[in-house]
Design a protein around this motif. Structure first.
Motif, PDB file in Angstrom:
ATOM      1  N   TRP A 262       0.822  -1.220   0.000  1.00 30.41           N
ATOM      2  CA  TRP A 262       0.000   0.000   0.000  1.00 30.41           C
ATOM      3  C   TRP A 262       0.853   1.265   0.000  1.00 30.41           C
ATOM      4  O   TRP A 262       0.524   2.242  -0.686  1.00 30.41           O
ATOM      5  CB  TRP A 262      -0.913   0.015   1.227  1.00 30.41           C
ATOM      6  CG  TRP A 262      -2.114  -0.861   1.148  1.00 30.41           C
ATOM      7  CD1 TRP A 262      -2.366  -1.985   1.890  1.00 30.41           C
ATOM      8  CD2 TRP A 262      -3.256  -0.698   0.300  1.00 30.41           C
ATOM      9  NE1 TRP A 262      -3.587  -2.533   1.553  1.00 30.41           N
ATOM     10  CE2 TRP A 262      -4.160  -1.761   0.594  1.00 30.41           C
ATOM     11  CE3 TRP A 262      -3.611   0.236  -0.664  1.00 30.41           C
ATOM     12  CZ2 TRP A 262      -5.383  -1.906  -0.052  1.00 30.41           C
ATOM     13  CZ3 TRP A 262      -4.837   0.097  -1.313  1.00 30.41           C
ATOM     14  CH2 TRP A 262      -5.705  -0.955  -1.008  1.00 30.41           C
ATOM     15  N   ALA A 263       1.915   1.258   0.775  1.00 30.34           N
ATOM     16  CA  ALA A 263       2.716   2.472   0.953  1.00 30.34           C
ATOM     17  C   ALA A 263       3.879   2.580  -0.013  1.00 30.34           C
ATOM     18  O   ALA A 263       4.540   3.626  -0.058  1.00 30.34           O
ATOM     19  CB  ALA A 263       3.239   2.529   2.399  1.00 30.34           C
ATOM     20  N   HIS A 264       4.127   1.551  -0.798  1.00 33.71           N
ATOM     21  CA  HIS A 264       5.303   1.586  -1.659  1.00 33.71           C
ATOM     22  C   HIS A 264       5.045   2.502  -2.857  1.00 33.71           C
ATOM     23  O   HIS A 264       4.060   2.332  -3.578  1.00 33.71           O
ATOM     24  CB  HIS A 264       5.665   0.180  -2.140  1.00 33.71           C
ATOM     25  CG  HIS A 264       7.088   0.071  -2.569  1.00 33.71           C
ATOM     26  ND1 HIS A 264       7.577   0.663  -3.719  1.00 33.71           N
ATOM     27  CD2 HIS A 264       8.156  -0.534  -1.976  1.00 33.71           C
ATOM     28  CE1 HIS A 264       8.858   0.411  -3.825  1.00 33.71           C
ATOM     29  NE2 HIS A 264       9.243  -0.316  -2.776  1.00 33.71           N
ATOM     30  N   PRO A 265       5.921   3.471  -3.108  1.00 37.65           N
ATOM     31  CA  PRO A 265       5.670   4.444  -4.175  1.00 37.65           C
ATOM     32  C   PRO A 265       5.702   3.859  -5.583  1.00 37.65           C
ATOM     33  O   PRO A 265       5.226   4.497  -6.525  1.00 37.65           O
ATOM     34  CB  PRO A 265       6.792   5.466  -3.988  1.00 37.65           C
ATOM     35  CG  PRO A 265       7.890   4.721  -3.284  1.00 37.65           C
ATOM     36  CD  PRO A 265       7.187   3.750  -2.386  1.00 37.65           C
ATOM     37  N   GLN A 266       6.250   2.663  -5.733  1.00 40.55           N
ATOM     38  CA  GLN A 266       6.344   2.067  -7.066  1.00 40.55           C
ATOM     39  C   GLN A 266       5.331   0.938  -7.291  1.00 40.55           C
ATOM     40  O   GLN A 266       5.413   0.233  -8.294  1.00 40.55           O
ATOM     41  CB  GLN A 266       7.768   1.539  -7.299  1.00 40.55           C
ATOM     42  CG  GLN A 266       8.830   2.636  -7.359  1.00 40.55           C
ATOM     43  CD  GLN A 266      10.163   2.145  -6.842  1.00 40.55           C
ATOM     44  OE1 GLN A 266      10.509   2.293  -5.676  1.00 40.55           O
ATOM     45  NE2 GLN A 266      10.915   1.506  -7.728  1.00 40.55           N
ATOM     46  N   VAL A 267       4.396   0.820  -6.370  1.00 37.50           N
ATOM     47  CA  VAL A 267       3.372  -0.216  -6.481  1.00 37.50           C
ATOM     48  C   VAL A 267       2.001   0.427  -6.642  1.00 37.50           C
ATOM     49  O   VAL A 267       1.651   1.347  -5.899  1.00 37.50           O
ATOM     50  CB  VAL A 267       3.362  -1.144  -5.243  1.00 37.50           C
ATOM     51  CG1 VAL A 267       2.190  -2.128  -5.321  1.00 37.50           C
ATOM     52  CG2 VAL A 267       4.682  -1.910  -5.138  1.00 37.50           C
ATOM     53  N   THR A 268       1.254  -0.042  -7.627  1.00 36.10           N
ATOM     54  CA  THR A 268      -0.157   0.321  -7.766  1.00 36.10           C
ATOM     55  C   THR A 268      -0.990  -0.867  -7.335  1.00 36.10           C
ATOM     56  O   THR A 268      -0.862  -1.958  -7.895  1.00 36.10           O
ATOM     57  CB  THR A 268      -0.500   0.694  -9.217  1.00 36.10           C
ATOM     58  OG1 THR A 268       0.305   1.805  -9.624  1.00 36.10           O
ATOM     59  CG2 THR A 268      -1.972   1.065  -9.353  1.00 36.10           C
TER      60      THR A 268
END
Length: 309
Positions: A262-268
């Motif tokens: 959820w918080a990872h900037p490179q994950v949608t």
């Protein structure tokens, strides 16, 4: 009269009753459709893996169990299920998956996220390569994988498809087996996972296989959550080996709020919306399979128990 038991809690009876009745009428099938039929009187079961029905032993005269979902991993291992099992493949499910995969492939190919992150008044030109210069790999060449791979090929992407058994599909490079998998991964600037979940595919994309992808690859997973080792993917994103991941399926659903995806900037994170079974089109497939069963014809999309799908 053909007795059809609706044994699914999700999708709901209210959603499917009318479309199923219309499909049966259109096919000329004299069907009694109900959620309450004595087991020995049931000819066909319309089923989804979240059903309360787990013991198929009493259904001694049932000719087939017709799954409403594409995935059957939640039922295929049930030892009481000795009747033929058919998975769902329908036009609505296929079109929905094609549109989701194509949209997110183009999003990563055109690097739309790059521009969304730079709406700050700074003029920073970025020109993506043409599709012909962006190799795509699709793992899984079943009905959905094949449809997505062919669509992307028609858009100009060089597409490699990998499956456990060798396939031949016009316009695609088709590979199989362990060596073929390594080759398929080695060129995949965009990797799309559409494999079924089996003992062989669980944890398929681990740290070793993530390292076989070109540096900076993007991953789309609309297939099954356990195909990917979560911790390995996060490590690969943090190191830059993987640039981005768009994930629609997860080991636990709904995805817990504390999960690092959820918080990872490179994950949608998408909430399992890549493609849904549509009641109107799925009902037509159910009706056609019952017609086939009554006519003594081969059932559509019958599951091979030895392969798990």
């Amino acid at each position: 009269m053909i007795n059809v038991l609706y044994a699914a809690t999700s999708p709901t009876w209210e959603e499917y009753e009318a479309p199923l009745r219309r499909a049966f009428d259109a096919a000329g099938l004299p069907v009694t459709l109900s959620r309450d039929i004595a087991p020995e009187q049931v000819d066909y079961i319309v089923y989804a893996p979240k059903s309360d029905l787990t013991d198929f032993t009493p259904y001694t005269n049932t000719k087939a169990v017709l799954n409403l979902w594409a995935g059957v991993e939640g039922i295929v291992g049930n030892q009481t299920l000795t009747q033929p099992l058919c998975r769902m493949v329908d036009h609505g499910l296929e079109r929905g998956m094609i549109e989701w995969v194509t949209g997110h492939t183009l999003r990563h190919h055109l690097d739309i996220d790059y521009f969304l992150a730079r709406q700050s008044g700074s003029w920073e030109p970025f020109v993506p390569p043409l599709a012909q210069d962006r190799p795509v790999t699709v793992l899984g060449l079943g009905e959905l994988g094949r449809a997505c791979a062919v669509t992307l090929s028609q858009l100009g992407f060089p597409v490699t498809g990998w499956s456990r058994t060798q396939k031949q599909i016009d316009g695609l490079t088709c590979l199989s087996g362990p060596d073929g998998l390594e080759q398929a991964l080695s060129t995949a600037q965009i990797l799309i996972l559409l494999l079924p979940l089996t003992a062989e595919t669980t944890d398929l994309l681990d740290s070793t296989r993530l390292a076989q992808l070109p540096k900076g690859a993007c991953i789309l997973n609309p297939g099954r959550g356990p195909l990917i080792v979560d911790a390995a993917l996060i490590a690969a994103l943090d190191s830059g080996q993987i640039a981005r991941a768009t994930l629609d399926v997860f080991r636990q659903e709904p995805l817990p709020p504390e999960h690092p995806f959820w918080a990872h900037p490179q994950v949608t994170v998408c909430p399992h919306i890549a493609s849904e079974t549509r009641a109107s089109t799925a009902a037509e497939v159910i009706a056609e399979n019952i017609r086939r069963g009554e006519a003594g014809e081969d059932l559509l999309f019958r599951v091979d128990r030895t392969r798990g799908y």
